[in-house]
Motif scaffolding. Structure first.
Motif, PDB file in Angstrom:
ATOM      1  N   HIS A 176      29.945   6.891  68.722  1.00  0.00           N
ATOM      2  CA  HIS A 176      31.446   7.714  69.228  1.00  0.00           C
ATOM      3  C   HIS A 176      30.965   9.003  70.023  1.00  0.00           C
ATOM      4  O   HIS A 176      29.859   9.722  69.425  1.00  0.00           O
ATOM      5  N   SER A 177      31.685   9.309  70.458  1.00  0.00           N
ATOM      6  CA  SER A 177      31.710  10.798  71.304  1.00  0.00           C
ATOM      7  C   SER A 177      33.273  11.460  71.164  1.00  0.00           C
ATOM      8  O   SER A 177      33.975  10.517  71.540  1.00  0.00           O
ATOM      9  N   GLU A 178      33.469  12.434  70.831  1.00  0.00           N
ATOM     10  CA  GLU A 178      34.784  12.993  70.913  1.00  0.00           C
ATOM     11  C   GLU A 178      35.272  13.926  71.997  1.00  0.00           C
ATOM     12  O   GLU A 178      34.704  14.725  72.342  1.00  0.00           O
ATOM     13  N   VAL A 179      36.534  13.606  72.330  1.00  0.00           N
ATOM     14  CA  VAL A 179      37.229  13.909  73.708  1.00  0.00           C
ATOM     15  C   VAL A 179      38.191  14.960  72.851  1.00  0.00           C
ATOM     16  O   VAL A 179      39.084  14.532  72.074  1.00  0.00           O
ATOM     17  N   HIS A 180      38.185  16.280  73.193  1.00  0.00           N
ATOM     18  CA  HIS A 180      39.132  17.154  72.828  1.00  0.00           C
ATOM     19  C   HIS A 180      40.104  17.829  73.941  1.00  0.00           C
ATOM     20  O   HIS A 180      39.727  18.060  74.857  1.00  0.00           O
ATOM     21  N   THR A 181      41.356  17.889  73.404  1.00  0.00           N
ATOM     22  CA  THR A 181      42.255  18.604  74.170  1.00  0.00           C
ATOM     23  C   THR A 181      43.361  19.204  73.238  1.00  0.00           C
ATOM     24  O   THR A 181      42.925  19.462  72.056  1.00  0.00           O
ATOM     25  N   LEU A 182      44.368  19.912  73.792  1.00  0.00           N
ATOM     26  CA  LEU A 182      45.528  20.735  72.972  1.00  0.00           C
ATOM     27  C   LEU A 182      46.740  19.698  72.844  1.00  0.00           C
ATOM     28  O   LEU A 182      47.162  18.975  73.810  1.00  0.00           O
TER      29      LEU A 182
END
Length: 234
Positions: A176-182
């Motif tokens: 997996h790869s993590e996608v980050h936002t607010l």
């Protein structure tokens, strides 16, 4: 009168003698010319004329291209050397340490549920190896948010964190790869809500897409991490 006649006779005798000498000289010259040996060669005395069937020696002066004297550079035709084939066996994908790299054609992609905490939201992009051989994922994927018609919404995700060491995926294994936002309620203005995420696996030029669900970029924060083993926080 006797004295005069004597003088005349004397003069006549002298003239006759003189004329006889000249004639003798001319006769000797003619005789010499006819009796001298003749030769078809004009070679100077002491030289030997070339015999029939032989050629005169060639000059060996510098610049003569046919000079074969010792020390003269000789032209040697290059030897024909067969060229070796530089063909290299091709593989369906580049390799990482001898193992083929995972490609979009051999994987399945899904977006996990968002993990909300302290105004941040982390999503997992989960890759599953659907091929029949082990492959490697190493590095950052490229991620963009798309509208329903395929138009890109805003800039693609930026890279976050270190590169990691990569993951070997056996058939059926996941990374997996993590996608980050607010969080939109806290982080500020949000972009338009899209329908899809377009993802380029690390090292691949062929994209994969997955449904975006509730994903939305807010607070001008949109990052992605390198791949890691497992399914992540989803």
């Amino acid at each position: 009168m006797r004295g005069v006649l004597l003088c005349l006779l004397t003069a006549a005798a002298l003239t006759a003698c003189s004329g006889g000498d000249d004639g003798g000289s001319e006769a000797r010259s003619a005789s010499d010319a006819t009796t001298a040996p003749t030769s078809g060669s004009s070679s100077p005395p002491g030289t030997k004329s070339p015999e029939p069937g032989t050629s005169a020696p060639r000059s060996t002066s510098p610049g003569n291209s046919e000079d074969s004297s010792p020390g003269s550079p000789q032209s040697t035709p290059p030897s024909a050397v067969p060229s070796a084939s530089a063909s290299t066996p091709t593989t369906s994908a580049p390799k990482e340490g001898g193992t083929p790299r995972c490609t979009s054609a051999g994987m399945r992609l899904v977006l996990g549920r968002g993990d909300v905490g302290a105004g941040n939201i982390h999503y997992s992009l989960v890759f599953t190896n659907t091929s029949d051989r082990t492959c490697v994922l190493s590095g950052y994927p490229g991620v963009s948010h798309l509208a329903g018609d395929g138009a890109q919404i805003g800039a693609p995700a930026k890279r976050e964190g270190g590169e990691g060491s990569g993951v070997r995926l056996a058939p059926g294994a996941k990374a997996h790869s993590e996608v980050h936002t607010l969080n939109g309620g806290v982080g500020g203005q949000c972009r338009a809500k899209g329908e899809l995420l377009r993802v380029y696996p690390p090292g691949s030029r062929e994209a994969m897409t997955t449904r975006a669900g509730n994903f939305r970029v807010c607070g001008d924060t949109f990052t992605v991490t390198t791949v890691s083993a497992g399914v992540g926080p989803s």
